[in-house]
Design an enzyme around this catalytic site. Structure first.
Site, mmCIF file in Angstrom:
data_model
loop_
_atom_site.group_PDB
_atom_site.id
_atom_site.type_symbol
_atom_site.label_atom_id
_atom_site.label_comp_id
_atom_site.label_asym_id
_atom_site.label_seq_id
_atom_site.Cartn_x
_atom_site.Cartn_y
_atom_site.Cartn_z
ATOM 1 N N TYR A 180 33.652 -57.137 -14.638
ATOM 2 C CA TYR A 180 33.918 -55.712 -14.824
ATOM 3 C C TYR A 180 34.627 -55.535 -16.164
ATOM 4 C CZ TYR A 180 36.022 -51.186 -14.865
ATOM 5 O OH TYR A 180 36.398 -49.936 -15.271
ATOM 6 N N ARG A 227 46.920 -70.755 -16.068
ATOM 7 C CA ARG A 227 46.793 -71.284 -14.708
ATOM 8 C C ARG A 227 47.775 -72.431 -14.482
ATOM 9 N NH1 ARG A 227 41.610 -73.112 -17.232
ATOM 10 N NH2 ARG A 227 41.933 -75.316 -17.683
ATOM 11 N N ARG A 238 16.130 -22.736 4.241
ATOM 12 C CA ARG A 238 15.454 -23.981 4.625
ATOM 13 C C ARG A 238 15.974 -25.217 3.888
ATOM 14 N NH1 ARG A 238 9.511 -24.177 4.475
ATOM 15 N NH2 ARG A 238 9.373 -22.356 3.138
ATOM 16 N N ASP A 291 12.837 -20.641 -8.117
ATOM 17 C CA ASP A 291 12.795 -21.982 -7.541
ATOM 18 C C ASP A 291 11.607 -22.800 -8.017
ATOM 19 O OD1 ASP A 291 10.897 -20.509 -6.252
ATOM 20 O OD2 ASP A 291 11.674 -20.826 -4.229
ATOM 21 N N ARG A 293 27.966 -47.681 -17.037
ATOM 22 C CA ARG A 293 28.536 -46.373 -16.715
ATOM 23 C C ARG A 293 28.838 -45.606 -17.996
ATOM 24 N NH1 ARG A 293 33.356 -47.827 -13.165
ATOM 25 N NH2 ARG A 293 33.773 -45.620 -13.510
ATOM 26 N N GLY A 312 0.501 -15.296 -1.789
ATOM 27 C CA GLY A 312 -0.213 -14.039 -2.002
ATOM 28 C C GLY A 312 -1.534 -14.341 -2.703
HETATM 29 C C1 UD1 Z 1 6.291 -14.610 -3.235
HETATM 30 C C2 UD1 Z 1 5.169 -13.649 -3.558
HETATM 31 C C3 UD1 Z 1 3.835 -14.322 -3.250
HETATM 32 C C4 UD1 Z 1 3.707 -15.607 -4.014
HETATM 33 C C5 UD1 Z 1 4.899 -16.513 -3.762
HETATM 34 C C6 UD1 Z 1 4.878 -17.687 -4.701
HETATM 35 C C7 UD1 Z 1 6.058 -11.404 -3.176
HETATM 36 C C8 UD1 Z 1 6.087 -10.262 -2.264
HETATM 37 N N1 UD1 Z 1 5.334 -12.448 -2.778
HETATM 38 O O1 UD1 Z 1 6.235 -14.832 -1.848
HETATM 39 O O2 UD1 Z 1 2.765 -13.460 -3.583
HETATM 40 O O3 UD1 Z 1 2.503 -16.275 -3.670
HETATM 41 O O4 UD1 Z 1 6.132 -15.807 -3.997
HETATM 42 O O5 UD1 Z 1 5.860 -18.595 -4.360
HETATM 43 O O6 UD1 Z 1 6.635 -11.358 -4.235
HETATM 44 N N2 UD1 Z 1 13.919 -12.977 -3.859
HETATM 45 C C9 UD1 Z 1 14.973 -12.172 -4.247
HETATM 46 N N3 UD1 Z 1 15.255 -11.075 -3.539
HETATM 47 C C10 UD1 Z 1 14.553 -10.688 -2.448
HETATM 48 C C11 UD1 Z 1 13.490 -11.505 -2.040
HETATM 49 C C12 UD1 Z 1 13.190 -12.636 -2.774
HETATM 50 O O7 UD1 Z 1 15.643 -12.472 -5.246
HETATM 51 O O8 UD1 Z 1 14.903 -9.668 -1.865
HETATM 52 C C13 UD1 Z 1 13.611 -14.168 -4.644
HETATM 53 C C14 UD1 Z 1 13.759 -15.449 -3.854
HETATM 54 O O9 UD1 Z 1 15.041 -16.006 -4.064
HETATM 55 C C15 UD1 Z 1 12.672 -16.334 -4.475
HETATM 56 C C16 UD1 Z 1 11.637 -15.356 -4.960
HETATM 57 O O10 UD1 Z 1 12.260 -14.105 -5.028
HETATM 58 O O11 UD1 Z 1 13.163 -17.050 -5.594
HETATM 59 C C17 UD1 Z 1 10.403 -15.291 -4.058
HETATM 60 O O12 UD1 Z 1 10.812 -14.878 -2.784
HETATM 61 P P1 UD1 Z 1 10.174 -15.457 -1.468
HETATM 62 O O13 UD1 Z 1 10.763 -14.755 -0.311
HETATM 63 O O14 UD1 Z 1 10.216 -16.935 -1.485
HETATM 64 O O15 UD1 Z 1 8.675 -14.936 -1.639
HETATM 65 P P2 UD1 Z 1 7.397 -15.534 -0.987
HETATM 66 O O16 UD1 Z 1 7.272 -15.020 0.404
HETATM 67 O O17 UD1 Z 1 7.332 -17.001 -1.185
HETATM 68 CA CA CA Z 2 8.814 -18.757 -1.920
#
Ligand code: UD1
Ligand code: CA
Length: 445
Positions: free
Chosen positions: A352, A426, A18, A105, A319, A143
């Site tokens: 500058y 000049r 996204r 993130d 700068r 969650g």
């Molecule tokens: C997850 C939580 C949710 C919580 C939310 C908070 C789970 C199952 N759910 O949901 O309860 O409220 O975060 O933001 O954990 N990632 C991996 N590998 C994977 C999947 C995800 O490294 O296979 C990483 C993603 O890069 C991200 C983080 O895990 O940084 C969370 O993954 P994301 O898919 O965003 O989980 P949510 O559905 O938001």
């Molecule tokens: Ca997320």
């Protein structure tokens, strides 16, 4: 904190689709600094024995951004957050300290909060899992934390939740501390029988409870602290929060701002007390401003130091490696790069100045330019103490103007000017008496 060790796992293997970016999500900046760097600084405060980042695509980008003391683990394919932690298994072989798992993130997470999770993990009940919860204004698809009698019983993903569970406003931030003795044992028991067909890390709560362990929640009152970045709108939202926090910090430390909402800071901006900042000022990385300085409106400042009581702007650009001395005046439409401007010098309009050393009390007239670049190399200009450079002068570097010298307006200076000398290059002025009137008459006017 006790001697027991901490390992930190940062989950960043998600595709970040996204963001619609060629750059890994965790490298997008907040306050001129990548998200991952914000997070790593806070993580460092825990003094972790081990740091692991789980990545999917764009591994090299992340690798380049973080220190060599961080293990980068690749998770391909990505089968869920539980699977993401599981791929770290061999990196934590025999580790029995506490494992803090953080979604990658969240740029605004604070170490104090992480510490309180670790403290809870080590508290008397010895909970096997501690989850950072929060109560957002909008529970979105987070969650939900299901609690009973002071115990966290389960985390239920939004997709899998009943209407009743969706009523719960205590949500999972995605930050979880787990007792290293049990983590991989819990993970072995995960399945993907859920709405997303993923291995949910969150399921370790009910697994731990079923095995008779305690599980606890730590709540952060600040929703912003755990906000996740999934798209540019959230990046902009996080930037706004970051900037508001910085503005507050500076106001409290004695900085005057006419319109704080229009002043933008970098993560590392340093400003002393009794500095006044007018509206619409942007601070890029590595700016330092000493006490008594005034920054007028519409300045873009980066990598520079402004020393005591100097005045900069309006419309000035500093700068990297610009060093503005005490009491200097840098006026409108002046750009300064990699130059030392000694105390009390004035560069008031339309100049500058690059690769230069400008002496104490020098006065540089309007429109003066240092010609520091010949298309291939950069050259230095030095201007001695107390010299006066007339308006619209070009100083063709390398060149030195001696102290106390005067350069006549409109000169192109290609040779050194001696101490206290006058240099003018000049053409001599010629006047033809009455010529203009004669000319107009000829045109019939
Ligand atoms: C997850 C939580 C949710 C919580 C939310 C908070 C789970 C199952 N759910 O949901 O309860 O409220 O975060 O933001 O954990 N990632 C991996 N590998 C994977 C999947 C995800 O490294 O296979 C990483 C993603 O890069 C991200 C983080 O895990 O940084 C969370 O993954 P994301 O898919 O965003 O989980 P949510 O559905 O938001
Ligand atoms: Ca997320």
């Amino acid at each position: 904190m006790s001697k027991k060790e901490i390992a930190v796992i940062i989950l960043a293997a998600g595709k970040g689709t996204r963001m619609k970016s060629a750059m890994h999500k965790v490298l997008h900046p907040i306050g001129s600094r990548p998200i991952i760097d914000h997070l790593m600084e806070e993580v460092e405060a825990l003094n972790p024995a081990k740091k692991i980042i789980v990545v999917g695509a764009l591994k090299e980008q992340v690798e380049e951004a973080v220190g060599s003391d961080v293990d980068i683990v690749v998770q391909i394919p990505q089968l869920g957050t539980g699977h993401a932690v599981d791929v770290c298994r061999s990196h934590l072989d025999g580790f029995t300290g506490d494992v803090l798992i953080i979604v990658g993130d969240v740029p605004l997470l604070k170490h104090k909060t992480m510490k309180s999770m670790i403290n809870m993990r080590r508290s008397a009940d010895n909970p096997a899992v501690v989850v950072l919860g929060f109560r957002p204004e909008n529970t979105k698809t987070y969650g939900r934390l299901v609690e009973k009698d002071g115990e966290l019983e389960a985390i239920v993903e939004h997709k899998d939740a009943s209407d009743e569970v969706r009523e719960i406003n205590l949500c999972n931030s995605g930050i979880i501390a787990v007792d290293g003795h049990h983590l991989f044992d819990f993970l072995s028991k995960l399945d993907n029988e859920n709405a997303s067909e993923e291995y949910y890390l969150t399921d370790i709560v009910k697994i731990a409870r079923a095995a008779g362990h305690s599980c606890k929640t730590v709540e952060t009152p600040d929703e912003w602290e755990v906000m996740g970045i999934n798209a540019r709108t959230e990046l902009a939202e996080a930037e706004k929060i970051f900037q508001n926090n910085k503005r507050q910090e500076f106001l409290e430390s004695g900085v005057t701002m006419l319109d704080p909402s229009s002043v933008y800071f970098s993560y590392d901006t340093e400003i002393s007390n009794d500095v006044t900042i007018a509206s619409h000022v942007f601070f890029g990385p590595k700016m330092k401003v000493e006490t008594g300085v005034t920054i007028h409106s519409f300045c873009h400042l980066e990598g520079a130091i402004i020393r005591q009581n100097a005045s900069v702007g309006p419309y000035a650009r500093l700068r990297p490696a610009a060093d503005i001395g005490k009491g200097c005046k840098i006026g409108n439409f002046v750009e300064i790069k990699k130059s030392q401007i000694a105390d009390g010098a004035k560069i008031s309009h339309l100049s500058y100045i690059g690769d230069a050393a400008v002496g104490e009390g020098v006065n540089i007239g309007a429109g003066v330019i240092t010609c520091n670049y010949d298309g291939f190399n950069k050259f230095k200009t030095t201007i001695g103490k107390g010299a006066f450079i007339g308006s619209n002068t070009s100083l063709v570097a390398p060149v030195n103007v001696g102290s106390g010298a005067i350069v006549g307006a409109g000169s192109v200076i290609t040779k050194d000017v001696g101490t206290n000398d006058l240099a003018v290059t000049r053409a001599k002025q010629k006047s033809l008496e009455g010529w203009a009137a004669h000319f107009r008459k000829k045109q019939g006017k």
